[in-house]
Design an enzyme around this catalytic site. Structure first.
Site, short mmCIF file in Angstrom:
data_model
loop_
_atom_site.label_atom_id
_atom_site.label_comp_id
_atom_site.label_asym_id
_atom_site.label_seq_id
_atom_site.Cartn_x
_atom_site.Cartn_y
_atom_site.Cartn_z
N ASP A 16 -7.91 -5.32 -0.29
CA ASP A 16 -8.38 -6.18 -1.38
C ASP A 16 -8.07 -7.65 -1.18
O ASP A 16 -8.56 -8.49 -1.92
CB ASP A 16 -7.78 -5.71 -2.71
CG ASP A 16 -8.51 -4.49 -3.23
OD1 ASP A 16 -9.73 -4.56 -3.31
OD2 ASP A 16 -7.86 -3.48 -3.52
N HIS A 36 0.84 -1.19 0.00
CA HIS A 36 0.00 0.00 0.00
C HIS A 36 0.87 1.23 0.00
O HIS A 36 1.93 1.24 0.62
CB HIS A 36 -0.92 0.02 1.23
CG HIS A 36 -2.10 0.91 1.04
ND1 HIS A 36 -2.04 2.26 1.27
CD2 HIS A 36 -3.35 0.65 0.59
CE1 HIS A 36 -3.21 2.79 0.99
NE2 HIS A 36 -4.03 1.84 0.57
N1 CMC Z 1 3.70 -7.54 -5.02
C1 CMC Z 1 5.03 -7.57 -5.23
N2 CMC Z 1 5.82 -6.51 -5.03
C2 CMC Z 1 5.26 -5.39 -4.59
C3 CMC Z 1 3.90 -5.29 -4.34
C4 CMC Z 1 3.11 -6.42 -4.58
N3 CMC Z 1 1.80 -6.39 -4.35
N4 CMC Z 1 3.62 -4.04 -3.89
C5 CMC Z 1 4.76 -3.39 -3.88
N5 CMC Z 1 5.75 -4.20 -4.30
C6 CMC Z 1 7.15 -3.86 -4.40
C7 CMC Z 1 7.43 -3.19 -5.73
O1 CMC Z 1 7.77 -4.12 -6.75
C8 CMC Z 1 8.57 -2.30 -5.37
O2 CMC Z 1 9.76 -3.08 -5.32
P1 CMC Z 1 11.14 -2.52 -5.92
O3 CMC Z 1 11.41 -1.28 -5.11
O4 CMC Z 1 12.08 -3.64 -5.69
O5 CMC Z 1 10.84 -2.20 -7.35
C9 CMC Z 1 8.27 -1.87 -3.95
O6 CMC Z 1 7.45 -2.91 -3.41
C10 CMC Z 1 7.54 -0.55 -3.86
O7 CMC Z 1 6.42 -0.59 -4.77
P2 CMC Z 1 5.76 0.71 -5.39
O8 CMC Z 1 4.92 0.31 -6.57
O9 CMC Z 1 6.77 1.78 -5.61
O10 CMC Z 1 4.87 1.20 -4.20
P3 CMC Z 1 3.53 1.98 -4.34
O11 CMC Z 1 3.38 2.75 -3.11
O12 CMC Z 1 3.42 2.73 -5.60
O13 CMC Z 1 2.53 0.73 -4.43
C11 CMC Z 1 0.52 -0.39 -4.74
C12 CMC Z 1 1.27 0.69 -3.93
C13 CMC Z 1 -0.81 -0.63 -4.05
C14 CMC Z 1 0.29 0.14 -6.16
C15 CMC Z 1 1.36 -1.67 -4.79
O14 CMC Z 1 1.62 -2.15 -3.49
C16 CMC Z 1 0.69 -2.74 -5.63
O15 CMC Z 1 0.83 -2.74 -6.85
N6 CMC Z 1 -0.07 -3.69 -4.98
C17 CMC Z 1 -0.80 -4.68 -5.72
C18 CMC Z 1 -2.12 -4.10 -6.21
C19 CMC Z 1 -3.12 -3.95 -5.09
O16 CMC Z 1 -3.28 -4.83 -4.25
N7 CMC Z 1 -3.83 -2.82 -5.12
C20 CMC Z 1 -4.84 -2.50 -4.12
C21 CMC Z 1 -4.39 -1.36 -3.28
S1 CMC Z 1 -5.41 -1.11 -1.82
C22 CMC Z 1 -6.92 -0.59 -2.47
C23 CMC Z 1 -6.93 0.81 -2.88
O17 CMC Z 1 -6.57 1.70 -2.11
O18 CMC Z 1 -7.38 1.06 -4.01
#
Ligand code: CMC
Length: 376
Positions: free
Chosen positions: A312, A261
């Site tokens: 989720d 998140h």
């Molecule tokens: N699976 C694998 N790796 C992950 C995941 C995941 N679900 N989430 C984050 N990471 C890793 C990502 O690959 C990155 O690693 P590195 O630095 O080595 O490249 C690191 O963690 C940071 O990720 P980020 O994308 O920069 O972080 P963010 O703050 O932009 O991500 C997120 C937030 C929700 C987009 C992400 O955690 C994600 O894609 N999760 C899966 C999708 C999901 O479950 N979405 C629902 C979110 S909650 C409902 C809502 O609020 O809408």
């Protein structure tokens, strides 16, 4: 060449505005609506009560809550022109595309005498009441279910369940859905709420702002993640395959849906509550297959990536057990987040400043223009 500027990609950690509606403590794993902890609201309140709280900033008295419930019931039905439009949509349409188009069209077909002001709380209530009916109008046609009945005795969440399933939900299912709706009702400046506020900040109307929000919620990194979690559970099928499926995905640099998140650095408190509801709804059906898979998935993903579950992870298992088709999960999210979206839009109107950030330009600035006839 312009001076280099620091960019906050994805607007991460940028404080864009002040709001009284919602507070997320990402380090402590707390979520607060208008001063009230989500755990208290999930244990004791209803979606309608929470919607009142988000709109008015205070909990309702019994009389005011009664009034609101009656008002929401009275606003459920759709103009016949909109029903005809939904009935003309291709049966294989994505329900989120249907919802986005129908909300936009609703603004055109509201009968003149009841049309809410473009920036009023009446509009917030109208949209909140109409969303379940729009979702059901489309779904019932494709599922060949009989026409929808008004069912004024049912709450927002129970009405949506009846409308999708064409049967009265059990008390446990109705409460599970009500709790899920409370948990999804708001979440500070998430992407769809921000999109709604950006639209409102141009002094555009509520229907346009909510149309923007629905389009933004549709993406799998936001509202679409729980549907993908269910695909993952289907792929894993049994607890002894969880490890290998996760390892393969991580090796392929794929994200595991339902984890991570932007704001929570610990477990999302909504996931804690929904985990319990996934177990309760599973136990009632003597089917803990999803729950067991998800527990194992949590263990492996936390060990491998240090990631915590988000809202989720467990919501889809609750909805699936209740019998909701997977492609209605995100519309359901919209039918609860509508309370928060509209509260934020109304707040935007009271403290308006055009939201218009800047970009750090990285292209050239001194190319010489050549007329088209001279280009090879
Ligand atoms: N699976 C694998 N790796 C992950 C995941 C995941 N679900 N989430 C984050 N990471 C890793 C990502 O690959 C990155 O690693 P590195 O630095 O080595 O490249 C690191 O963690 C940071 O990720 P980020 O994308 O920069 O972080 P963010 O703050 O932009 O991500 C997120 C937030 C929700 C987009 C992400 O955690 C994600 O894609 N999760 C899966 C999708 C999901 O479950 N979405 C629902 C979110 S909650 C409902 C809502 O609020 O809408």
């Amino acid at each position: 060449m312009p001076e280099p500027m620091e960019v906050q990609k994805g607007l991460q950690d940028v404080v864009a505005l002040q709001s009284r509606i919602c507070f997320i403590d990402g380090l402590q794993g707390r979520l607060i609506y208008d001063g009230y902890d989500i755990r208290d609201l999930a244990a004791n309140s209803t979606f309608e009560e929470v919607a009142y709280l988000l709109w008015y900033g205070t909990l309702p008295t019994p009389a005011r809550l009664d009034d609101l419930c009656r008002q929401l019931v009275a606003l459920r039905s759709l103009p016949p022109e909109l029903v005809a439009l939904i009935d003309a949509m291709p049966l294989d349409s994505s329900p989120m595309d249907v919802l986005r188009t129908a909300v936009s069209a609703l603004a055109l077909f509201e009968p003149g005498e009841t049309k809410p002001g473009p920036t009023s709380i009446g509009g917030a209530q109208r949209l909140t009441a109409a969303l379940p009916t729009i979702i059901a109008q489309f779904h019932r046609r494709r599922a060949k279910l009989p026409p929808l009945r008004p069912r004024p005795e049912l709450s927002h969440a129970a009405y949506l369940l009846y409308a999708i399933l064409d049967r009265d939900p059990s008390p446990l299912d109705a409460r599970a859905m009500d709790v899920a709706f409370i948990l999804h009702a708001d979440h500070e400046l998430n992407a769809s709420t921000f999109a709604a506020r950006v639209t409102a900040s141009t002094l555009s109307d509520l229907y346009s702002a909510i149309t923007s929000a629905i389009g933004t919620l549709k993406g799998p990194l936001h509202g679409g993640a729980n549907e993908r979690v269910m695909e993952l559970l289907d792929e894993m099928a049994s607890v002894d395959r969880v490890e290998s499926v996760v390892q393969a995905k991580l090796a392929a640099h794929e994200r595991i849906m339902g984890f991570g998140h932007r704001v929570y650095k610990v477990e999302d408190p909504r996931a804690t509550i929904l985990r319990e509801w996934s177990r309760r709804v599973g136990e009632e059906r003597k089917n803990l297959t999803y729950y067991d898979l998800l527990r194992k998935l949590e263990e492996v993903v936390h060990r491998e990536k240090g990631l915590y579950p988000n809202v989720d992870l467990y919501s889809g298992s609750v909805y699936s057990l209740i019998g909701i088709p997977h492609d209605l999960f995100t519309p359901l999210f919209a039918a609860s987040r509508i309370a928060g979206w509209t509260a934020h839009v109304l707040e935007e109107y009271t403290d308006l400043r055009l939201i218009r950030p800047t970009a750090a330009y990285v292209g050239p600035t001194d190319l010489k223009y050549s007329p088209i006839a001279g280009r090879a």
